[in-house]
Design a protein around this motif. Structure first.
Motif, PDB file in Angstrom:
ATOM      1  N   SER A  94     -32.557 -30.979  30.865  1.00 14.57           N
ATOM      2  CA  SER A  94     -33.774 -31.755  30.582  1.00 14.57           C
ATOM      3  C   SER A  94     -34.441 -32.223  31.866  1.00 14.57           C
ATOM      4  CB  SER A  94     -33.452 -32.957  29.684  1.00 14.57           C
ATOM      5  OG  SER A  94     -32.775 -32.557  28.527  1.00 14.57           O
ATOM      6  N   CYS A  95     -34.658 -31.309  32.761  1.00 11.99           N
ATOM      7  CA  CYS A  95     -35.224 -31.607  34.075  1.00 11.99           C
ATOM      8  C   CYS A  95     -36.558 -30.887  34.186  1.00 11.99           C
ATOM      9  CB  CYS A  95     -34.197 -31.181  35.111  1.00 11.99           C
ATOM     10  SG  CYS A  95     -34.735 -30.445  36.604  1.00 11.99           S
ATOM     11  N   SER A  96     -37.542 -31.556  34.747  1.00 17.79           N
ATOM     12  CA  SER A  96     -38.882 -30.988  34.858  1.00 17.79           C
ATOM     13  C   SER A  96     -39.045 -30.204  36.161  1.00 17.79           C
ATOM     14  CB  SER A  96     -39.939 -32.092  34.779  1.00 17.79           C
ATOM     15  OG  SER A  96     -39.760 -33.031  35.825  1.00 17.79           O
ATOM     16  N   LYS A  97     -39.918 -29.228  36.131  1.00 17.27           N
ATOM     17  CA  LYS A  97     -40.181 -28.394  37.303  1.00 17.27           C
ATOM     18  C   LYS A  97     -41.285 -29.024  38.138  1.00 17.27           C
ATOM     19  CE  LYS A  97     -41.127 -23.603  38.584  1.00 17.27           C
ATOM     20  NZ  LYS A  97     -41.404 -22.241  38.078  1.00 17.27           N
ATOM     21  N   ARG A  98     -41.030 -29.141  39.427  1.00 20.61           N
ATOM     22  CA  ARG A  98     -42.040 -29.657  40.349  1.00 20.61           C
ATOM     23  C   ARG A  98     -41.830 -29.038  41.728  1.00 20.61           C
ATOM     24  NH1 ARG A  98     -40.093 -35.874  40.150  1.00 20.61           N
ATOM     25  NH2 ARG A  98     -40.526 -35.439  37.971  1.00 20.61           N
ATOM     26  N   GLU A 208     -53.419 -35.619  28.029  1.00 20.86           N
ATOM     27  CA  GLU A 208     -52.375 -35.300  29.005  1.00 20.86           C
ATOM     28  C   GLU A 208     -51.543 -34.125  28.490  1.00 20.86           C
ATOM     29  OE1 GLU A 208     -51.505 -36.817  32.107  1.00 20.86           O
ATOM     30  OE2 GLU A 208     -53.545 -37.562  31.860  1.00 20.86           O
ATOM     31  N   PRO A 209     -51.381 -33.075  29.280  1.00 24.83           N
ATOM     32  CA  PRO A 209     -50.618 -31.909  28.818  1.00 24.83           C
ATOM     33  C   PRO A 209     -49.133 -32.241  28.661  1.00 24.83           C
ATOM     34  CG  PRO A 209     -51.106 -31.721  31.161  1.00 24.83           C
ATOM     35  CD  PRO A 209     -51.873 -32.921  30.661  1.00 24.83           C
ATOM     36  N   SER A 210     -48.485 -31.535  27.734  1.00 26.24           N
ATOM     37  CA  SER A 210     -47.049 -31.723  27.568  1.00 26.24           C
ATOM     38  C   SER A 210     -46.313 -31.108  28.763  1.00 26.24           C
ATOM     39  CB  SER A 210     -46.565 -31.091  26.263  1.00 26.24           C
ATOM     40  OG  SER A 210     -46.779 -29.698  26.277  1.00 26.24           O
ATOM     41  N   LEU A 211     -45.107 -31.600  29.016  1.00 25.05           N
ATOM     42  CA  LEU A 211     -44.335 -31.191  30.185  1.00 25.05           C
ATOM     43  C   LEU A 211     -43.074 -30.459  29.737  1.00 25.05           C
ATOM     44  CD1 LEU A 211     -43.973 -31.562  33.347  1.00 25.05           C
ATOM     45  CD2 LEU A 211     -42.589 -33.563  32.763  1.00 25.05           C
ATOM     46  N   PRO A 212     -42.899 -29.195  30.119  1.00 30.04           N
ATOM     47  CA  PRO A 212     -41.673 -28.475  29.740  1.00 30.04           C
ATOM     48  C   PRO A 212     -40.449 -29.057  30.435  1.00 30.04           C
ATOM     49  CG  PRO A 212     -43.409 -26.961  30.467  1.00 30.04           C
ATOM     50  CD  PRO A 212     -43.842 -28.342  30.851  1.00 30.04           C
ATOM     51  N   LEU A 213     -39.319 -29.062  29.724  1.00 31.66           N
ATOM     52  CA  LEU A 213     -38.039 -29.473  30.292  1.00 31.66           C
ATOM     53  C   LEU A 213     -37.129 -28.251  30.367  1.00 31.66           C
ATOM     54  CD1 LEU A 213     -37.367 -32.862  28.464  1.00 31.66           C
ATOM     55  CD2 LEU A 213     -38.295 -32.509  30.756  1.00 31.66           C
ATOM     56  N   HIS A 214     -36.364 -28.142  31.448  1.00 29.05           N
ATOM     57  CA  HIS A 214     -35.575 -26.953  31.719  1.00 29.05           C
ATOM     58  C   HIS A 214     -34.103 -27.289  31.940  1.00 29.05           C
ATOM     59  CE1 HIS A 214     -39.392 -24.771  32.717  1.00 29.05           C
ATOM     60  NE2 HIS A 214     -39.753 -25.973  33.127  1.00 29.05           N
ATOM     61  N   LEU A 215     -33.278 -26.262  31.901  1.00 27.94           N
ATOM     62  CA  LEU A 215     -31.951 -26.311  32.496  1.00 27.94           C
ATOM     63  C   LEU A 215     -32.161 -26.007  33.967  1.00 27.94           C
ATOM     64  CD1 LEU A 215     -28.789 -26.344  32.074  1.00 27.94           C
ATOM     65  CD2 LEU A 215     -28.963 -23.848  31.985  1.00 27.94           C
ATOM     66  N   CYS A 216     -31.729 -26.925  34.842  1.00 30.45           N
ATOM     67  CA  CYS A 216     -31.960 -26.764  36.273  1.00 30.45           C
ATOM     68  C   CYS A 216     -30.633 -26.506  36.971  1.00 30.45           C
ATOM     69  CB  CYS A 216     -32.637 -28.002  36.853  1.00 30.45           C
ATOM     70  SG  CYS A 216     -34.286 -28.262  36.171  1.00 30.45           S
ATOM     71  N   ILE A 217     -30.620 -25.500  37.831  1.00 28.06           N
ATOM     72  CA  ILE A 217     -29.401 -25.052  38.504  1.00 28.06           C
ATOM     73  C   ILE A 217     -29.600 -25.119  40.014  1.00 28.06           C
ATOM     74  CG2 ILE A 217     -27.861 -23.072  38.865  1.00 28.06           C
ATOM     75  CD1 ILE A 217     -28.643 -22.201  35.999  1.00 28.06           C
TER      76      ILE A 217
END
Length: 255
Positions: A94-98, A208-217
């Motif tokens: 549940s981590c966002s990409k930035r 405000e656009p929705s924010l994708p959440l990812h599995l972050c490695i």
């Protein structure tokens, strides 16, 4: 020559120690992701030593479809990020990409999405609040270190910070704070848990656009690319067989 051999031996010993402490991450072994409490995506029940939640279940199901077991442990968010930067832990959920994370994180296909919202007392008129810039008219609180705070800083919006979501909600409920800037589902979950649904309301920021959440490695963790490939293959599998939608419905149907 002897010095080089000793250096290689020392490096191997360090790698072995890390493997023993963190757990090996070959396909046959259980892989461990570090998380923070982020309802309903991640639910940490410290009393019963249990970690569940929508994105946790999605990650489990995705890897299980590829014959891979995964487990989860709890660490403070700042330690997770720093440890991933150093390659000391596998990753998080549940981590966002930035942009600031691209150098040391790999991102899976989206697990879920976050819709940005505000929490306020029911008596406060928020009818004109539709986008982030509208928050400037109010006193704001958010959770320290979370993505929503980064967004406020980027837009130079003055705000207070709270150590966790429950504290931020209580700041709106009991202190002289107008709004909590927070993701919609975590906010609703926490308000329900605190049993103050009649006193507080959640308003979506429709522009405000929705924010994708990812599995972050962690890029520097052993076999990171292979693990990411397995995760994405698993996510595709559970999307195709309908299990992904079943998991989401389990946590979000009440909304």
């Amino acid at each position: 020559m002897i010095a080089k051999s000793l250096f290689k031996l020392s490096s191997c010993s360090v790698a072995l120690m890390i493997s023993l402490i963190l757990g090996t991450n070959s396909h046959a072994a259980t892989m461990t992701f570090s998380v923070v409490d982020y309802p309903p995506y991640i639910l940490v029940d410290e009393k019963n030593n249990r970690i569940s939640g929508m994105d946790v279940d999605i990650v489990k199901a995705a890897f299980a479809s590829q014959g891979q077991e995964v487990s989860f442990n709890v660490l403070p968010w700042k330690r997770i990020v720093k440890s991933m930067e150093l390659g000391l832990i596998l990753g998080t959920v549940s981590c966002s990409k930035r942009a600031s994370r691209d150098a040391f994180m790999l991102f899976s296909e989206p697990l879920s999405n976050v819709s940005r919202s505000i929490v306020s007392r029911t008596s406060l008129d928020t009818s004109q609040v539709q986008e982030l810039s509208d928050l400037s008219k109010f006193s704001i609180v958010t959770v320290d270190g979370w993505g929503m705070q980064k967004k406020l800083i980027e837009n130079e919006l003055e705000h207070q910070s709270a150590p966790d979501l429950d504290s931020a909600i209580k700041a709106v409920m009991y202190r002289d704070v107008d709004l909590l800037y927070m993701a919609e589902y975590p906010a609703r979950y926490s308000i329900k848990k605190l049993d103050i649904e009649e006193d507080l309301k959640v308003t979506s920021l429709i522009n405000e656009p929705s924010l994708p959440l990812h599995l972050c490695i962690s890029r520097d963790f052993p076999n990171a690319t292979d693990i990411l490939r397995t995760a994405n293959k698993g996510l595709y599998t559970i999307k195709e067989n309908g299990l992904l939608d079943e998991i989401r419905a389990k946590y979000l149907s009440h909304n």
